[in-house]
Design a protein around this motif. Structure first.
Motif, PDB file in Angstrom:
ATOM      1  N   THR A  17       0.752  -1.114  -0.291  1.00 59.24           N
ATOM      2  CA  THR A  17      -0.032  -0.030   0.459  1.00 59.24           C
ATOM      3  C   THR A  17       0.871   1.544  -0.166  1.00 59.24           C
ATOM      4  OG1 THR A  17      -1.483   1.050   0.957  1.00 59.24           O
ATOM      5  CG2 THR A  17      -0.096  -0.364   2.528  1.00 59.24           C
ATOM      6  N   ASN A  18       0.141   1.552  -0.717  1.00 62.91           N
ATOM      7  CA  ASN A  18       1.264   3.646  -0.463  1.00 62.91           C
ATOM      8  C   ASN A  18       0.387   4.624   0.135  1.00 62.91           C
ATOM      9  OD1 ASN A  18       3.165   2.612  -2.640  1.00 62.91           O
ATOM     10  ND2 ASN A  18       2.267   3.172  -4.543  1.00 62.91           N
ATOM     11  N   ALA A  19      -0.861   4.582   0.831  1.00 62.68           N
ATOM     12  CA  ALA A  19      -1.992   5.275   1.291  1.00 62.68           C
ATOM     13  C   ALA A  19      -0.925   5.840   2.521  1.00 62.68           C
ATOM     14  CB  ALA A  19      -2.609   4.386   1.769  1.00 62.68           C
ATOM     15  N   PRO A  20      -1.377   7.132   2.718  1.00 58.05           N
ATOM     16  CA  PRO A  20      -0.712   8.051   2.929  1.00 58.05           C
ATOM     17  C   PRO A  20      -0.381   7.570   5.185  1.00 58.05           C
ATOM     18  CG  PRO A  20      -2.256   9.262   2.231  1.00 58.05           C
ATOM     19  CD  PRO A  20      -2.328   8.298   1.942  1.00 58.05           C
ATOM     20  N   ASN A  62       3.213  20.408  -1.555  1.00 57.91           N
ATOM     21  CA  ASN A  62       3.229  19.990  -0.132  1.00 57.91           C
ATOM     22  C   ASN A  62       3.924  18.209  -0.397  1.00 57.91           C
ATOM     23  OD1 ASN A  62       2.597  21.521   1.218  1.00 57.91           O
ATOM     24  ND2 ASN A  62       0.153  21.530   0.551  1.00 57.91           N
ATOM     25  N   THR A  63       4.769  18.426   0.277  1.00 53.83           N
ATOM     26  CA  THR A  63       5.938  17.175  -0.133  1.00 53.83           C
ATOM     27  C   THR A  63       6.040  16.127   0.826  1.00 53.83           C
ATOM     28  OG1 THR A  63       7.694  17.778   0.071  1.00 53.83           O
ATOM     29  CG2 THR A  63       6.532  17.718  -1.930  1.00 53.83           C
ATOM     30  N   THR A  64       6.346  14.974   1.155  1.00 52.99           N
ATOM     31  CA  THR A  64       6.357  14.233   2.164  1.00 52.99           C
ATOM     32  C   THR A  64       7.439  13.707   2.544  1.00 52.99           C
ATOM     33  OG1 THR A  64       4.013  13.810   2.741  1.00 52.99           O
ATOM     34  CG2 THR A  64       5.708  12.123   3.654  1.00 52.99           C
ATOM     35  N   THR A  65       8.718  13.796   3.929  1.00 53.01           N
ATOM     36  CA  THR A  65      10.362  13.786   3.784  1.00 53.01           C
ATOM     37  C   THR A  65      10.107  12.501   4.873  1.00 53.01           C
ATOM     38  OG1 THR A  65      10.817  15.773   3.115  1.00 53.01           O
ATOM     39  CG2 THR A  65      12.145  14.117   3.773  1.00 53.01           C
ATOM     40  N   THR A  66      11.002  11.282   4.190  1.00 56.38           N
ATOM     41  CA  THR A  66      11.288   9.972   4.915  1.00 56.38           C
ATOM     42  C   THR A  66      13.057   9.988   5.557  1.00 56.38           C
ATOM     43  OG1 THR A  66      11.031   8.934   3.589  1.00 56.38           O
ATOM     44  CG2 THR A  66       9.185   9.010   4.860  1.00 56.38           C
ATOM     45  N   GLU A  67      12.847   9.224   5.613  1.00 57.07           N
ATOM     46  CA  GLU A  67      14.798   8.817   5.534  1.00 57.07           C
ATOM     47  C   GLU A  67      15.349   8.734   4.768  1.00 57.07           C
ATOM     48  OE1 GLU A  67      15.638   5.821   8.530  1.00 57.07           O
ATOM     49  OE2 GLU A  67      14.496   6.455  10.183  1.00 57.07           O
ATOM     50  N   GLY A  83       2.315  13.139  -3.646  1.00 55.93           N
ATOM     51  CA  GLY A  83       1.773  11.806  -4.279  1.00 55.93           C
ATOM     52  C   GLY A  83       1.945  10.604  -4.214  1.00 55.93           C
ATOM     53  N   ASP A  84       2.647  10.526  -3.064  1.00 50.81           N
ATOM     54  CA  ASP A  84       2.717   8.782  -2.803  1.00 50.81           C
ATOM     55  C   ASP A  84       4.580   8.520  -3.623  1.00 50.81           C
ATOM     56  OD1 ASP A  84       1.416   8.701  -0.311  1.00 50.81           O
ATOM     57  OD2 ASP A  84      -0.338   8.116  -1.910  1.00 50.81           O
ATOM     58  N   LYS A  85       4.323   9.122  -4.410  1.00 48.13           N
ATOM     59  CA  LYS A  85       5.609   8.109  -5.011  1.00 48.13           C
ATOM     60  C   LYS A  85       6.658   8.879  -4.808  1.00 48.13           C
ATOM     61  CE  LYS A  85       2.430   6.800  -9.039  1.00 48.13           C
ATOM     62  NZ  LYS A  85       1.085   6.802 -10.116  1.00 48.13           N
ATOM     63  N   PRO A  86       7.736   9.040  -4.976  1.00 50.70           N
ATOM     64  CA  PRO A  86       9.083   9.970  -5.210  1.00 50.70           C
ATOM     65  C   PRO A  86       8.740  10.612  -6.361  1.00 50.70           C
ATOM     66  CG  PRO A  86       9.300   7.343  -5.267  1.00 50.70           C
ATOM     67  CD  PRO A  86       7.987   7.619  -5.688  1.00 50.70           C
ATOM     68  N   LEU A  87       9.587  11.457  -5.778  1.00 52.86           N
ATOM     69  CA  LEU A  87       9.689  12.425  -6.248  1.00 52.86           C
ATOM     70  C   LEU A  87      11.027  13.360  -6.320  1.00 52.86           C
ATOM     71  CD1 LEU A  87       8.408  15.452  -7.451  1.00 52.86           C
ATOM     72  CD2 LEU A  87       8.981  16.897  -5.892  1.00 52.86           C
ATOM     73  N   GLU A  88      11.446  13.015  -7.700  1.00 54.27           N
ATOM     74  CA  GLU A  88      12.428  12.738  -8.570  1.00 54.27           C
ATOM     75  C   GLU A  88      12.598  13.571  -9.861  1.00 54.27           C
ATOM     76  OE1 GLU A  88      13.590   9.266  -7.866  1.00 54.27           O
ATOM     77  OE2 GLU A  88      11.979   8.604  -9.946  1.00 54.27           O
TER      78      GLU A  88
END
Length: 167
Positions: A44-47, A126-131, A137-142
């Motif tokens: 799952t890629n859910a938030p 608006n993005t999400t940063t993990t380690e 949008g639940d996919k890597p931003l690159e």
């Protein structure tokens, strides 16, 4: 003894139409079971699946949108945006789209398209940063990723050409 007799029965006992109907029902049941039971194995890629180490961030992204009509380029707003995914359009530049054409002698030439335009946007997202990752949008931003952005009055798709954290 024939495989199918003159009455259309397998080995003289089972009607071929009935046998095909039973095989079809079994195939549908098998496919349905695989679909239902196989769904639990999908990641799952859910938030909600984000780890506790994730944080919401604002990221500045440079996006290039090529080959759009002038009215679409004009409809892209500049300034603050009232959506969950886009914070603001920081900068917007519009130029004619460059196309490659073949001359009569077979040589290639680059020239400006007479109507279509290329828009370069500098957008706060608006993005999400993990380690390990920066996601949008639940996919890597690159760089190189295709993004679809909905500005309300217009939706565009472009390629990420640059990324910079705002923090």
């Amino acid at each position: 003894m024939d495989l199918i007799d003159d009455k259309g029965r397998f080995f003289g006992t089972v009607n071929i139409i009935d046998a095909l109907a039973v095989l079809f029902v079994l195939a549908v049941v098998a496919a349905g079971t695989t679909f239902v039971l196989g769904a639990d194995d999908q990641p799952t890629n859910a938030p909600e699946a984000l780890t506790d180490n994730s944080t919401n961030t604002t990221t500045i992204v440079t996006l290039e949108i090529t080959g759009i009509q002038p009215y679409v380029a004009d409809a892209i707003p500049k300034g603050p945006i009232d959506t969950d995914r886009i914070t603001a359009v920081e900068n917007k530049s519009v130029r004619p789209t460059e196309v490659v054409v073949t001359a009569q002698d077979g040589t290639l030439h680059e020239q400006q398209h007479p109507r279509k335009q290329t828009v370069t946007l500098r957008v706060s997202l608006n993005t999400t940063t993990t380690e390990d990752d920066l996601t949008f949008g639940d996919k890597p931003l690159e760089v190189g990723r295709q993004l679809t952005l909905d500005f309300g009055q217009v939706t565009v798709e472009g390629t990420v050409t640059g990324i910079a954290n705002e923090n």
